[in-house]
Design an enzyme around this catalytic site. Structure first.
Site, PDB file in Angstrom:
ATOM      1  N   SER A   7       0.836  -1.199   0.000  1.00 47.75           N
ATOM      2  CA  SER A   7       0.000   0.000   0.000  1.00 47.75           C
ATOM      3  C   SER A   7       0.865   1.242   0.000  1.00 47.75           C
ATOM      4  CB  SER A   7      -0.895   0.005   1.247  1.00 47.75           C
ATOM      5  OG  SER A   7      -1.519   1.260   1.416  1.00 47.75           O
TER       6      SER A   7
ATOM      7  N   TYR B 246      -3.398  -1.467  10.060  1.00 48.14           N
ATOM      8  CA  TYR B 246      -3.291  -1.858   8.655  1.00 48.14           C
ATOM      9  C   TYR B 246      -1.908  -1.520   8.106  1.00 48.14           C
ATOM     10  CZ  TYR B 246      -3.910  -1.576   3.601  1.00 48.14           C
ATOM     11  OH  TYR B 246      -3.743  -1.714   2.241  1.00 48.14           O
TER      12      TYR B 246
END
Length: 251
Positions: free
Chosen positions: A127, A140
């Site tokens: 990400s 996350y």
């Protein structure tokens, strides 16, 4: 024809990646927790297999059924958004089980065959949250940062066997993982003390002007995976999407 196995291929980045490789002449093993035959075009080059990356038996069965794998794309992921102090450890462990340990388990399962053939590539999808801090996504981000370090080390470890390890770093987009597939209501993880801050953060993401800058599309990620799989240089990171590319240039 080479064979690619993609985890989390029922939707989003994984589904688009499966389509992209099929259209470019690869054999595709599209794996899903709950297999769906209707999401991909019928093709003799396509197999759809059940796979839960948090289950060792499921991993072993999928690897055996897939046969020789030239490229593994660890795409399956879940997220959790909210104030870290309000996020139960059970949710955090669930995120790490899929995003971190699931990736490691899949990688460990496929390395022996690649090492013996002295050929193959492992692509881990992380990400752009690893490129620049993003609030209300601490757990996350941590799960993805772990894979960044893991992949960098793995690339060096596997190089003597001509097995490559790569990272694809998607920007913010419609299937961004820290706001998708959580199984948790975000509002439940926003205590009153964080309410104003959270409204500002999520409000910015919903603002049309901001949305115009958050341009990562599913095809951007699929093309990023394509570049990573076919890259034979020492390049480790492949940011995907205009915002991720911009962040990578300033990181």
């Amino acid at each position: 024809m080479k064979t690619i196995l993609i985890t989390g291929a029922s939707s989003g980045y994984g589904l688009e990646t499966a389509r992209h490789f099929l259209s470019n002449g690869w054999n595709v093993v599209a794996t899903m927790r709950s297999p769906r035959e209707d999401v991909l075009p019928r093709s003799p080059a396509l197999r759809i297999l059940p796979l839960d990356v948090t289950d060792d038996k499921s991993i072993a069965a999928a690897i055996e059924a897939a046969g020789p794998i030239d490229a593994l794309v660890n795409n399956a992921g879940i997220g959790v958004a909210g104030a870290f102090e309000a996020t139960p450890m059970a949710h955090i462990r669930k995120v790490f089980e899929t995003n971190t340990f699931g990736v490691m388990a899949m990688t460990q399962a496929v390395i022996p065959q690649m090492r013996k053939r002295r050929s193959g590539v492992i692509v881990n999808v992380t990400s752009s949250a690893t490129l620049a801090p993003f609030p209300l996504a601490a757990a996350y981000t941590a799960s993805k940062q772990a894979i960044e370090g893991f992949t960098g080390s793995l690339a060096l470890e596997l190089a003597p066997f001509h097995v490559r390890a790569k990272l694809v770093e998607p920007g913010y987009g419609p299937t961004t993982r820290f706001t998708a597939n959580t199984g948790v209501n975000v509002q439940d993880l926003i205590p009153e003390a964080y309410a104003d801050f959270a409204r500002a953060v999520f409000g910015n993401l919903a603002d049309p002007a901001m949305a115009g800058a958050l341009t990562t599309r599913e095809i951007d990620v699929a093309e990023g995976v394509w570049r990573a799989v076919n890259d034979t240089t020492g390049t480790l990171r492949f940011p995907a999407g205009a915002d991720a590319v911009a962040l990578a240039q300033t990181a």
